[in-house]
Each structure stands twice: as structure tokens, then as C-alpha cells.
Design a protein around this motif. Structure first.
Motif, short mmCIF file in Angstrom:
data_model
loop_
_atom_site.label_atom_id
_atom_site.label_comp_id
_atom_site.label_asym_id
_atom_site.label_seq_id
_atom_site.Cartn_x
_atom_site.Cartn_y
_atom_site.Cartn_z
N UNK A 211 4.66 2.19 -7.47
CA UNK A 211 4.89 0.82 -8.08
C UNK A 211 5.08 0.86 -9.57
N UNK A 212 4.34 1.69 -10.15
CA UNK A 212 4.50 1.58 -11.54
C UNK A 212 5.93 1.92 -12.01
N UNK B 211 0.66 -1.54 0.09
CA UNK B 211 0.02 0.21 0.06
C UNK B 211 0.93 1.36 0.02
N UNK B 212 2.05 1.11 0.52
CA UNK B 212 2.82 2.16 0.44
C UNK B 212 3.38 2.91 -0.61
N UNK B 213 3.46 1.87 -1.69
CA UNK B 213 3.99 2.08 -3.11
C UNK B 213 2.61 2.18 -4.10
N UNK B 214 1.45 1.60 -3.67
CA UNK B 214 0.35 2.04 -4.55
C UNK B 214 -0.27 3.29 -4.28
N UNK C 29 1.19 5.96 -2.95
CA UNK C 29 1.88 7.22 -3.10
C UNK C 29 2.40 7.40 -4.73
N UNK C 30 2.24 8.83 -4.97
CA UNK C 30 2.51 9.13 -6.42
C UNK C 30 3.65 10.12 -6.38
#
Length: 127
Positions: free
Chosen positions: A59-60, A46-49, A51-52
């Protein structure tokens, strides 16, 4: 006379005794990078999903960077770019970089124009 293949990877930091060992080493490296991608794709922390960075999920960005690393390493090692002259290497790398950058610019510019026409113009959203 056939040239000898260089038996090191990671710019000489890891050396092998034979081509077979080098192939196994490269296989292990590419497998580890792919495993990290698969694990992150399954777990989706969730920390990677949530955050933008620059308009895209973190994540991308990680997926994009790891994919570029794999593509670079495959071209560098298996296509023997490391043994070529620097001008050929630059041509192979910078041509797609320029073309992709140009394509992204055109797509963003045209998308902004279409958005402005549909939101402010006579044509309404009818999708």
C-alpha cells in the motif's frame, strides 16, 4: 511572438480544443489519482497492508508511485517541461534522483553503524 500551448496530454493521446478544456481535463486526471489515493487510504485493503515488497508495505508503494505520477505530471504540464530541451528536463529530474539516492545511502549506512554500536558496543540501549 507568443508560443501556442500544446493542447494535448498523455503524450498526444488525448487532445483538446482550447486551453480551458485542457485545464478541466488535467483537473479530472489529478482528481481521479487523488481519489484513488484517498479511497485506498480509507479502506486499507488487507491484501495490500499485509503484503510486503522490498521491506515496505505494498500500500505504501502504491501511495509513493501515485504521488510521483502526480508530481511528474504537474511539472510536465503546468511547469511546461514538455516544451523544454531534453538536457534541461534531465537536469531537473536526475539531480533530485541522485541527491535522494545519496541521502538514503548515507542514512542507511549510518543507521546500521549506530545499531551495531548500540547492540555490540559498550553503550547499551537506554532510550
Amino acid at each position: 511572438m507568443a508560443q501556442e500551448h500544446k493542447l494535448e496530454i498523455f503524450r498526444g493521446r488525448w487532445k483538446f480544443k482550447s486551453n480551458t478544456q485542457k485545464i478541466w481535463g488535467v483537473l479530472v486526471f489529478l482528481t481521479l489519482v487523488t481519489a484513488v489515493e484517498v479511497i485506498l487510504g480509507i479502506m486499507k485493503p488487507s491484501s495490500l497492508v499485509h503484503s510486503h515488497f522490498l521491506g515496505m508495505k505494498l500500500l505504501n508503494w502504491i501511495f509513493l508511485i501515485l504521488t510521483i505520477v502526480k508530481a511528474y505530471y504537474i511539472a510536465w504540464d503546468f511547469m511546461h517541461l514538455r516544451d523544454e530541451k531534453s538536457s534541461l528536463r534531465r537536469t531537473i529530474v536526475w539531480t533530485p534522483v541522485f541527491l535522494i539516492s545519496y541521502l538514503v545511502f548515507i542514512l542507511l549506512f549510518e543507521a546500521d553503524y549506530i545499531y551495531n554500536v548500540l547492540s555490540d558496543g559498550f553503550i547499551s540501549w537506554n532510550f
